[in-house]
Design a protein around this motif. Structure first.
Motif, PDB file in Angstrom:
ATOM      1  N   TYR A   1       1.175  -1.390  -0.234  1.00 57.24           N
ATOM      2  CA  TYR A   1       0.364  -0.017   0.140  1.00 57.24           C
ATOM      3  C   TYR A   1       0.854   0.788   0.273  1.00 57.24           C
ATOM      4  CZ  TYR A   1      -3.742  -2.730   1.244  1.00 57.24           C
ATOM      5  OH  TYR A   1      -5.071  -3.596   1.480  1.00 57.24           O
TER       6      TYR A   1
ATOM      7  N   VAL B   1       3.637   1.797  -1.978  1.00 62.04           N
ATOM      8  CA  VAL B   1       4.220   2.437  -2.203  1.00 62.04           C
ATOM      9  C   VAL B   1       3.117   2.225  -3.862  1.00 62.04           C
ATOM     10  CG1 VAL B   1       5.607   0.603  -4.499  1.00 62.04           C
ATOM     11  CG2 VAL B   1       5.930   0.482  -2.144  1.00 62.04           C
ATOM     12  N   ALA B   2       2.221   2.038  -3.323  1.00 60.67           N
ATOM     13  CA  ALA B   2       0.366   2.004  -3.765  1.00 60.67           C
ATOM     14  C   ALA B   2       0.352   3.325  -4.198  1.00 60.67           C
ATOM     15  CB  ALA B   2      -0.139   1.414  -4.090  1.00 60.67           C
TER      16      ALA B   2
ATOM     17  N   ASP C   1       2.690   5.724  -5.791  1.00 59.42           N
ATOM     18  CA  ASP C   1       2.196   5.536  -7.009  1.00 59.42           C
ATOM     19  C   ASP C   1       1.565   6.616  -7.821  1.00 59.42           C
ATOM     20  OD1 ASP C   1       3.565   4.520  -9.474  1.00 59.42           O
ATOM     21  OD2 ASP C   1       3.435   2.976  -9.570  1.00 59.42           O
ATOM     22  N   ASN C   2      -0.059   5.633  -7.105  1.00 60.70           N
ATOM     23  CA  ASN C   2      -0.740   6.546  -7.816  1.00 60.70           C
ATOM     24  C   ASN C   2      -1.910   6.279  -7.150  1.00 60.70           C
ATOM     25  OD1 ASN C   2      -3.310   7.518  -9.603  1.00 60.70           O
ATOM     26  ND2 ASN C   2      -2.711   5.932 -11.153  1.00 60.70           N
TER      27      ASN C   2
ATOM     28  N   ALA D   1      -4.564   4.323  -5.814  1.00 57.94           N
ATOM     29  CA  ALA D   1      -4.678   3.416  -4.475  1.00 57.94           C
ATOM     30  C   ALA D   1      -6.134   3.521  -3.900  1.00 57.94           C
ATOM     31  CB  ALA D   1      -3.504   3.753  -4.075  1.00 57.94           C
TER      32      ALA D   1
ATOM     33  N   ILE E   1      -1.537   1.582 -11.216  1.00 57.43           N
ATOM     34  CA  ILE E   1      -0.286   1.650 -10.540  1.00 57.43           C
ATOM     35  C   ILE E   1       0.138   1.480 -10.857  1.00 57.43           C
ATOM     36  CG2 ILE E   1       0.878   1.804  -7.856  1.00 57.43           C
ATOM     37  CD1 ILE E   1      -2.409   2.587  -7.781  1.00 57.43           C
TER      38      ILE E   1
ATOM     39  N   MET F   1       4.042  -0.935 -11.110  1.00 54.22           N
ATOM     40  CA  MET F   1       3.453  -2.235  -9.863  1.00 54.22           C
ATOM     41  C   MET F   1       3.304  -3.157 -10.808  1.00 54.22           C
ATOM     42  SD  MET F   1       1.544  -1.820  -6.368  1.00 54.22           S
ATOM     43  CE  MET F   1       2.446  -1.353  -5.560  1.00 54.22           C
TER      44      MET F   1
ATOM     45  N   LEU G   1      -4.351  -6.124  -5.793  1.00 55.75           N
ATOM     46  CA  LEU G   1      -4.175  -4.754  -4.688  1.00 55.75           C
ATOM     47  C   LEU G   1      -5.491  -5.013  -4.165  1.00 55.75           C
ATOM     48  CD1 LEU G   1      -2.486  -2.300  -4.057  1.00 55.75           C
ATOM     49  CD2 LEU G   1      -3.293  -1.218  -5.452  1.00 55.75           C
TER      50      LEU G   1
END
Lengths: 335, 513
Positions: free
Chosen positions: A207, A209-210, A213-214, A218, B352, B355, B363
């Motif tokens: 989570y 990193v997600a 990233d966006n 997320a 994402i 990833m 996710l």
């Protein structure tokens, strides 16, 4: 150990031709630049610096000096992974150091003193995290508040006076060793390993990193982005608090004016120089440790060879700028 | 009206071509605006309206074609040059400096000076006079942000007039205005026209076009498909030209039995209101049912989807899941109730990017994939492989970063992200936009299959054909309200279009004239 592991099993579905990832000089430098520089510095020192390759120097000078920055940088890396930044770590170190010293001097005993100091640091982190996650304050502004006010709070706690702390049990945190390895170095390894494991193998780590990233995506995928950010800032501050205690223990005195001074920049530099993008979405504890070691060794090398401290700092600054430039190049290459 | 004006048009753009990375955005587009005319410019997303405007105002350089403005060939190389040349653009989000005063915003960049110093007295007086001409009376020495969006827009218009603009382009100027502010804006537009200034008006609200525009240019797929007097074109024809469906074309697969018609709804929303976007939307989806949600841009389709999923909180209205009132604070709450959502903009809100396919796919599932707090890698890999095979996602390995996949494969991964959760309801906002025909067919038949197994689907699409082919029921929205609900054999492109145009499901013949 890279930040993501590869799973060997390829799926059975018809494999599309993989788009070749661009391996430009920038991407290479971003990935391995700090490690290469570290190795080069080690070789240079082994050849040209007297008494460099001795356990005493490596462990008790180089590693022990680099470890505090490394630990703070690891917390910083978690915040940066969420696309944030934590400017308050230096001030939090001072607060934690002062609280710990005050508690010890008032006779609370070692464990409660350490607990109180870490609690103070944790509260600072929750303050930062709440501003960012709940109220949407820009991270740089949110953490600037404690960056400025935090040192003031630390100074108020003791009217700005230096406090001598000579509790031998407490001094162990700064001067002790476990199996011949300085406490700081042991902690650095433990914290790095813990963050590496969490980032790689727990939902929270993914989570983290997600979110960086966006974040909108997320959130729509059910990631509790607020909680993730709150935890990142709380961890960063708590680690800073831990290091603040270690610094007080090492010099056997707490100094609200100087504990952790400039630490935020050293920590950000350690994260950035090893290729972690400041735009979030990545975390690599190994790279952060390499970055911290490399920057410290660079400074020590320059000073050992007669370069003045000021010039050494300029050179360090130049290298950080270069690292960030390389990052931008590599970022553009990856699209 | 200036239909019969013999003089050459104020603006004449011909054969404009513009490509981005080889993808044509404008192909031989043309655009004329006469003097003293209010011109509507309409088209769906991606039709090329904004590219055309950006070519005109010097943001982009055209690959080919000619632009004649005020009798001279022009090629502005910056928005500033266009402004000096007499073309002013007013964007939907006012692009002024909020912390500076009204006067400063009007004169920014060409401040009046006296003896080398700023002449505030004169500037303030001129600003007051310009605004008074628009019937706006405010303290021009206050910061702009203290005023309403409407007043800020008027300031932008005053700024345009102070440049002696001959052409004012308004890009969706009404999207954030209240109703009475819209009528003030329309008065100003008419006043501009009467004083000889031409206006280009971009809006998705058909009623507004008919209220204020003289002529309309319709764009589709980068081309200009029609140029007519507003009075000569019906709303129905306007919509059908915009969407590009011929009036007589009917295609619907053999009508499916409305098998689940009596089942209780999985989700039911009533009276949803959200700012200007939603003004009372009702929608319900039963298990096993594909409900199409139709409407023009800005009709409230995407907003409805986001509210149902907890991504935005409605101002009022009720959402019930299994007849039980719910209030989703965050998407996570909706996910817990078995709802999945595929957003309109895959890149911005879906993937994402850094990833891997594996991580993107699982996710939402992660909390259920843990053993003692640690992600069970083996199970994760099994699930990912199962879905890659089941849906036919083309990847080199599950560890390939998702950003390297094609749009269609990215969309499949996002669908799989929800399917692996065993959802009861999927909300799909334009799930097939921008993906190739093959993948589109695959995704459509996948959705059908899942619905036959009992999944409820809310399917938003701008392509009427897609709705007609796939939906069991179609709800049509217009200006944030329900205007029609079609089921079974009633579902046809004509009827949907008629509802989108007129606000009621009247028979196509009435609308077509």
């Amino acid at each position: 150990m890279p930040e993501t592991t590869t799973t060997p099993a390829a799926p059975s579905a018809a494999a599309a031709p993989a788009v070749r990832r661009k391996t430009s000089w920038a991407a290479y430098t971003q990935r391995y630049g700090a490690g290469t520089a570290l190795v080069a510095l080690l070789i240079f020192n082994a050849l040209f610096t007297a008494n460099f390759l001795t356990p005493a120097n490596l462990l008790y000078v180089q590693l022990r000096q680099a470890a505090p920055v490394g630990i703070v940088a690891l917390g910083m890396a978690m915040v940066i992974a969420t696309r944030g930044i934590d400017l308050s770590v230096g001030s939090v170190m001072a607060i934690s150091g002062q609280v710990g010293a005050l508690a010890l001097l008032s006779g609370t005993g070692l464990v409660p003193a350490v607990a109180l100091a870490l609690l103070a640091a944790l509260l600072c982190g929750l303050f930062n995290g709440t501003l960012v996650a709940r109220y949407g304050v820009q991270p740089i502004i949110a953490t600037l508040i404690l960056f400025i006010a935090g040192r003031g709070i630390a100074q108020l706690l003791t009217d700005g006076r230096l406090q001598n702390v000579d509790d031998p049990a407490f001094q162990f945190f700064g001067l002790g060793a476990i199996a011949g390895i300085p406490v700081q170095v042991v902690l650095l390894v433990v914290v790095a390993a813990a963050i590496w494991f969490v980032a790689r193998s727990t939902p929270f780590g993914r989570y983290l990193v997600a979110t960086g990233d966006n974040e909108p995506a997320a959130r729509l995928a059910g990631v509790p982005v607020r909680r993730v950010k709150l935890i990142a800032y709380a961890t960063s501050a708590t680690l800073a608090g831990l290091v603040g205690l270690m610094e007080v223990a090492r010099v056997s005195a707490s100094d609200a004016n100087n504990t952790g001074l400039g630490m935020e920049l050293d920590a950000i530099a350690a994260v950035a120089v090893a290729g972690t993008p400041l735009t979030g979405g990545r975390i690599s504890p190994v790279a952060v440790v390499i970055g911290a070691l490399m920057l410290r060794l660079l400074q020590n090398t320059l000073i050992a060879h007669g370069v003045s401290r000021e010039v050494a700092q300029m050179i360090t600054g130049f290298i950080i700028v270069a690292a960030i430039y390389v990052q931008r190049q590599a970022g553009e290459g990856a699209g | 009206m200036t239909q019969s004006s013999p003089s050459p048009p104020l603006l004449d753009m011909r054969g404009i071509r513009k490509s981005f990375l080889g993808v044509p955005a404008l192909a031989e587009a043309s655009f004329q605006v006469n003097r003293g005319e209010v011109r509507a410019l309409i088209g769906q997303n991606g039709a090329g309206k904004s590219t055309l405007i950006k070519v005109l105002t010097g943001v982009y350089k055209a690959d080919g074609g000619t632009v004649t403005f005020d009798g001279r060939p022009v090629a502005f190389d910056s928005p500033h040059a266009a402004q000096l040349g007499g073309i002013a653009t007013i964007y939907q989000e006012v692009n002024l400096v909020p912390y500076r005063t009204v006067t400063e915003n009007i004169f920014l960049g060409r401040e009046r000076r006296r003896f080398g110093l700023l002449d505030w007295r004169r500037m303030n007086a001129e600003a007051r006079e310009l605004l008074a001409g628009l019937d706006v009376h405010v303290d021009v020495t206050r910061p702009l942000r203290e005023f309403s969006i409407a007043t800020q827009q008027m300031t932008a218009i005053a700024r345009a007039l102070s440049f002696d603009a001959k052409l004012v382009i308004m890009d969706e100027p009404t999207s954030s205005l209240a109703e009475h502010e819209v009528s003030v804006l329309f008065d100003v537009i008419r006043r501009l026209r009467d004083s000889g200034v031409s206006v280009v008006f971009v809006s998705h609200r058909l009623d507004e076009l008919y209220a204020v525009c003289d002529r309309v240019t319709i764009m589709r797929d980068g081309r200009t498909v029609d140029d007519r007097a507003m009075a000569d074109i019906s709303k129905y024809e306007l919509v059908s030209k915009m969407i590009g469906r011929d009036l007589a074309e009917v295609r619907r697969a053999a009508s499916r039995a409305p098998h689940q018609a009596e089942a209780a709804p999985v989700i039911e929303a009533s009276g949803l209101e959200l700012g200007q976007a939603l003004r009372g939307v009702d929608v319900a989806v039963r298990s096993g049912e594909i409900v199409g949600l139709a409407g023009l841009l800005g009709s409230g389709r995407s907003e409805t989807a986001r509210v149902l999923f907890g991504a935005d909180a409605p101002d009022s209205g009720e959402v019930r899941v299994d007849a039980e009132p719910v209030r989703f604070a965050v998407p996570r709450d909706a996910i817990r109730r078995g709802i999945g959502f595929s957003p309109e903009d895959r890149k911005v809100e879906g993937i994402i990017p850094q990833m891997s396919v594996r991580e993107n796919l699982t996710l939402a599932l992660l909390p259920r994939l843990t053993k003692a707090g640690i992600v069970d890698r083996r199970r994760q890999q099994q699930i990912v492989e199962r879905f890659i095979e089941r849906i036919g996602i083309k990847v080199s390995s599950a560890d390939q970063p998702i950003r390297e996949l094609s749009g269609g494969n990215q969309q499949k991964v996002l669908l799989a992200r929800w399917l692996c959760m065993n959802p009861r309801l999927l909300v799909l906002d334009e799930p097939t936009r921008g993906i190739d025909v093959g993948a589109k067919q695959e995704i459509q038949s996948l959705i059908r299959e899942l619905a036959d197994d009992g999944l409820g689907v809310l399917f938003i699409s701008s392509e009427l054909e897609e709705l007609v082919e796939n939906a069991d029921r179609v709800v049509v929205l217009r200006d944030g309200r329900n205007v029609a609900e079609l089921r079974g054999d009633q579902i046809s492109e004509e009827r949907i279009m008629a509802a989108m145009a007129h606000g009621a499901a009247v028979e196509a013949e009435d609308g077509a004239r």
